[in-house]
Write an enzyme that holds these catalytic residues in place. Structure first.
Site, mmCIF file in Angstrom:
data_model
loop_
_atom_site.group_PDB
_atom_site.id
_atom_site.type_symbol
_atom_site.label_atom_id
_atom_site.label_comp_id
_atom_site.label_asym_id
_atom_site.label_seq_id
_atom_site.Cartn_x
_atom_site.Cartn_y
_atom_site.Cartn_z
ATOM 1 N N GLU A 1 -5.249 -3.842 -3.924
ATOM 2 C CA GLU A 1 -5.882 -3.935 -2.606
ATOM 3 C C GLU A 1 -7.217 -4.670 -2.672
ATOM 4 O OE1 GLU A 1 -4.439 -1.221 -3.808
ATOM 5 O OE2 GLU A 1 -2.868 -0.726 -2.350
ATOM 6 N N LYS B 1 15.463 1.855 -12.053
ATOM 7 C CA LYS B 1 15.070 2.634 -10.885
ATOM 8 C C LYS B 1 16.334 3.003 -10.099
ATOM 9 C CE LYS B 1 11.294 2.458 -7.546
ATOM 10 N NZ LYS B 1 10.022 1.787 -7.284
ATOM 11 N N ARG C 1 -9.589 1.869 -0.686
ATOM 12 C CA ARG C 1 -9.811 1.370 -2.035
ATOM 13 C C ARG C 1 -10.544 0.028 -2.033
ATOM 14 N NH1 ARG C 1 -5.617 1.813 -7.019
ATOM 15 N NH2 ARG C 1 -6.273 3.969 -7.066
HETATM 16 C C1 LIG Z 1 -3.380 2.056 -4.517
HETATM 17 C C2 LIG Z 1 -1.957 2.177 -4.068
HETATM 18 N N1 LIG Z 1 -1.399 1.198 -3.333
HETATM 19 C C3 LIG Z 1 -0.119 1.303 -2.909
HETATM 20 C C4 LIG Z 1 0.626 2.400 -3.228
HETATM 21 C C5 LIG Z 1 2.043 2.558 -2.675
HETATM 22 N N2 LIG Z 1 3.024 2.703 -3.752
HETATM 23 C C6 LIG Z 1 3.530 3.898 -4.093
HETATM 24 S S1 LIG Z 1 4.556 3.818 -5.384
HETATM 25 C C7 LIG Z 1 4.387 2.156 -5.492
HETATM 26 C C8 LIG Z 1 5.133 1.398 -6.527
HETATM 27 C C9 LIG Z 1 4.828 1.889 -7.885
HETATM 28 O O1 LIG Z 1 5.546 1.118 -8.807
HETATM 29 P P1 LIG Z 1 5.652 1.605 -10.303
HETATM 30 O O2 LIG Z 1 4.324 2.024 -10.795
HETATM 31 O O3 LIG Z 1 6.360 0.559 -11.063
HETATM 32 O O4 LIG Z 1 6.524 2.912 -10.213
HETATM 33 P P2 LIG Z 1 8.073 3.059 -9.833
HETATM 34 O O5 LIG Z 1 8.108 3.537 -8.417
HETATM 35 O O6 LIG Z 1 8.737 1.740 -10.000
HETATM 36 O O7 LIG Z 1 8.574 4.062 -10.776
HETATM 37 C C10 LIG Z 1 3.505 1.679 -4.514
HETATM 38 C C11 LIG Z 1 3.139 0.267 -4.304
HETATM 39 C C12 LIG Z 1 -0.006 3.407 -3.981
HETATM 40 N N3 LIG Z 1 0.623 4.544 -4.302
HETATM 41 N N4 LIG Z 1 -1.278 3.271 -4.392
#
Ligand SMILES: Cc1ncc(C[n+]2csc(CCOP(=O)(O)OP(=O)(O)O)c2C)c(N)n1
Length: 626
Positions: free
Chosen positions: A368, A281, A396
């Site tokens: 959640e 990342k 959610r």
């Molecule tokens: C249901 C939900 N909860 C919280 C979030 C906030 N959020 C956005 S991106 C993210 C992390 C995603 O991690 P990953 O899938 O590993 O993708 P990366 O950003 O590491 O590429 C979070 C927690 C979200 N988008 N959806």
């Protein structure tokens, strides 16, 4: 620039690997510059998928083949490769390019997303439809290791494995969610491989072994044996294969040729298959690579791309900070207080809590629903859990809040941040449902603080209640007030006394604009009463009785107009036999496109001028019909 020659994925196939590397560099630079200039957007996730997106668009033929991005915050590279370079100047600006895939923007985009862990379910449905149509379009779903912690991802995997549906899943594993991912699944060898210190150490050991005269090659090959054994134990393949999903990998995600080979091989498989890709990342931009916690997942303001963001990142904003500090004070006095986040310890203000009370802090992953029912369990066990969550993600877990917490009357506090219009992230991130949803839960107390001072007081009150409570505060600049504008307990507060013509009942963030509207109305000879509703449920009977003395009652909230606080108030007013008019102002029954928070509120008539204008037109209507 090579990037200027890429009008669509077809143009990628004409490039050799040296050119592709140059293209990757140009893409990184374009993304860093756009995000730095607009001061908003996702950086780390996009820098990590540059090579992966290039490889995907060379191997598959989008839009004929269907490429889906989970959450969608990492789709900038995909956008650049599908003819949207120009849009980057207007990223996340009103009328400009969305920060997520957008069906309106391109035939290469399928999902209007931003909520995590959904993509495998979309893929299952689309692949089933493709199959029924008898076409050989491939369905490819890219999901991060963070998003794999969400329950829906498991539900879909289980179903995909059972049905044998042909979907190619790319597991984009960077070890990070917002913060380091909490999941045993993505631990293990992947982590060892990615960790730069360990990687360097391993290379050194390998080199030393190779250099040993005579014994070198043997020792080196037995080290490979150890790695192979480690893979058996630590790799997540057993997990996927137990569900009936084929597993391949892990492969280095920044080697375009290697990723292409893996994708091509996997694309011939007739059922569900995972290609586990290891990425970094924030790759290629030092300030993101150096940010150990969140790899510059997103940015909180404009910055100079050469300098990088401000030292230590962007400070916690007023409301979140008030929550963070008050929670720590309360937890210091009450050992029963626990805090839960669904993968967002930083943005919800829980990192200081985690530092001080590590054993009472729980990051549960992007989960959640689990967070809320786990909180119910903690409360059943005599503890006082606080679930810190964005308003949009609270939706959610509505069922869990209703039945697992509400039905049991458990003292769980929902600390709901980014409530109301949030703006930049578009329709899926606005928090306009929390009051309508939470107030449907019997026994739930719903607080809407109008200032940082109120956040502090209301959180303390919420923690003292016997049943569930929700405190919701907005994104952005905090309102700070003197003691005369701070209420207490469950009471509403009259913040302006006027004549009996007009009474404005304002909720949370809109109390400030309502008072300003009253000043504007005053200039026009209308002397309005204004109440800070403070507690949306249960409504303060004293406020209702006072409002009932006014001919025109106007409710103002930054949540859905239908079914929100105004609806509750209108209902209560009619029960009191109020014969005047109750006008409800709030957000409309529609999805609101991205733009700046204040501009959106103004466009919805939810700023001072808009509220004053609505009051004037309601008064005019009453005058003509009287
Ligand atoms: C249901 C939900 N909860 C919280 C979030 C906030 N959020 C956005 S991106 C993210 C992390 C995603 O991690 P990953 O899938 O590993 O993708 P990366 O950003 O590491 O590429 C979070 C927690 C979200 N988008 N959806």
């Amino acid at each position: 620039m090579l990037l200027d020659t890429i009008a669509g994925p077809d143009d990628l196939r004409a490039l050799d690997f040296n050119q592709l590397e140059q293209l990757a560099e140009e893409i990184r630079e374009t993304i860093v510059r756009s995000v730095a200039a607009t001061g908003s957007g996702h950086l780390g996730p996009n820098l990590g998928v540059v090579e992966l997106a290039i490889a995907l668009h060379r191997v598959f033929e989008s839009p004929r083949d269907i490429i889906l991005w989970d959450t969608g915050h990492q789709a900038y590279v995909h956008k650049l490769l599908t003819g949207r370079r120009e849009g980057f100047a207007t990223l996340r600006q009103a009328g400009g390019m969305s920060g997520y895939p957008s069906r309106r923007e391109s035939e290469h985009d399928w999902i209007e997303n931003s909520h995590a862990s959904t993509v495998l379910s979309y893929a299952h449905g689309l692949a089933t439809a493709v199959d029924q149509a008898g076409t050989d379009r491939r369905v490819v779903a890219v999901i991060g290791d963070g998003s794999m912690t969400g329950g829906m991802a498991y539900e879909a995997l289980n179903n995909l494995g059972h049905s044998g549906t042909r979907v190619l899943i790319v597991l984009n594993d960077n070890g990070r969610s917002y913060a380091p991912t909490v999941s045993r699944l993505s631990e293990g060898l992947s982590r060892l491989r990615l960790h730069p210190g360990l990687k360097r150490g391993r290379t050194r050991i390998e080199q030393m072994l190779r250099d040993l005269p005579a014994l070198g090659p043997i020792a080196y090959s037995s080290l490979q044996g150890v790695y192979a054994a480690l893979r058996e134990v630590l790799e997540p393949h057993a997990f996927f294969e137990a569900l009936g999903v084929r597993y391949t990998g892990p492969i280095e995600g920044h080697d375009i040729a290697g990723v292409e080979d893996a994708l091509r091989a996997a694309s011939t498989y007739e059922g569900p298959i995972v290609v586990h890709v290891l990425t970094q990342k924030g790759k290629g931009y030092a300030p993101a690579e150096d940010d150990d916690e969140k790899c510059l997942h997103d940015v909180g303001g404009v910055f100079d791309p050469e300098e990088g963001p401000p030292e230590g990142g962007w400070a916690l904003k007023g409301y979140t900070q008030a929550f963070s500090e008050t929670l720590i004070e309360a937890a210091a006095a009450d050992p029963r207080i626990h805090a839960i986040t669904a993968a967002m310890p930083g943005p919800t203000g829980l990192i200081p809590f985690e530092a001080q009370f590590p054993e009472r802090f729980h990051d549960v992953g992007i989960a959640e629903q689990h967070a809320v029912t786990m909180a119910a369990g903690l409360a059943m066990g005599g503890l006082r859990p606080v679930v810190a969550v964005y308003s949009t993600f609270f939706s959610r877990a509505f069922d869990q809040a209703n039945l697992d917490v509400g039905l049991h009357g458990l003292p769980v506090v929902f600390a709901v941040d980014r409530a109301g219009i949030t703006g930049d992230d578009g329709p899926s991130h606005n928090g306009v449902l929390d009051m309508a949803l939470a107030s449907r839960i019997p026994g739930m107390t719903v607080f809407a603080p109008s200032s940082v001072q109120e956040v502090r007081g209301m959180l303390r009150t919420a923690l003292s209640l016997d049943g569930p409570a929700l405190v919701r505060w907005p994104k952005g600049a905090p309102r700070s007030v003197d003691a005369s504008l701070v209420g207490s307990g469950l009471e509403a507060l009259r913040v302006r006394a006027g004549s009996e013509a007009v009474c404005i009942l304002a909720v949370g963030k809109l109390v400030g604009p309502a008072l300003d509207a009253a000043s504007l109305l005053g200039e026009a000879g209308v002397d309005a009463t204004v109440w800070d509703v403070r507690v949306v449920k249960p409504l303060d009977p004293a406020m209702l009785a006072d409002a009932a003395r006014h001919d025109l009652v106007v409710t103002v909230e930054d949540g859905v107009r239908v079914g929100g606080a105004g609806s509750l108030i209108a209902d209560a007013m009619s029960a009191l036999g109020h014969e005047g008019t109750v006008m409800q102002l709030g957000t409309p029954d529609s999805y609101i496109p991205h733009g700046k928070q204040d501009a959106i509120l103004a466009s919805l008539g939810l700023d001072a001028a808009g509220i004053a204008a609505s009051v004037q037109s309601a008064l005019a209507l009453r005058a003509t019909t009287a």
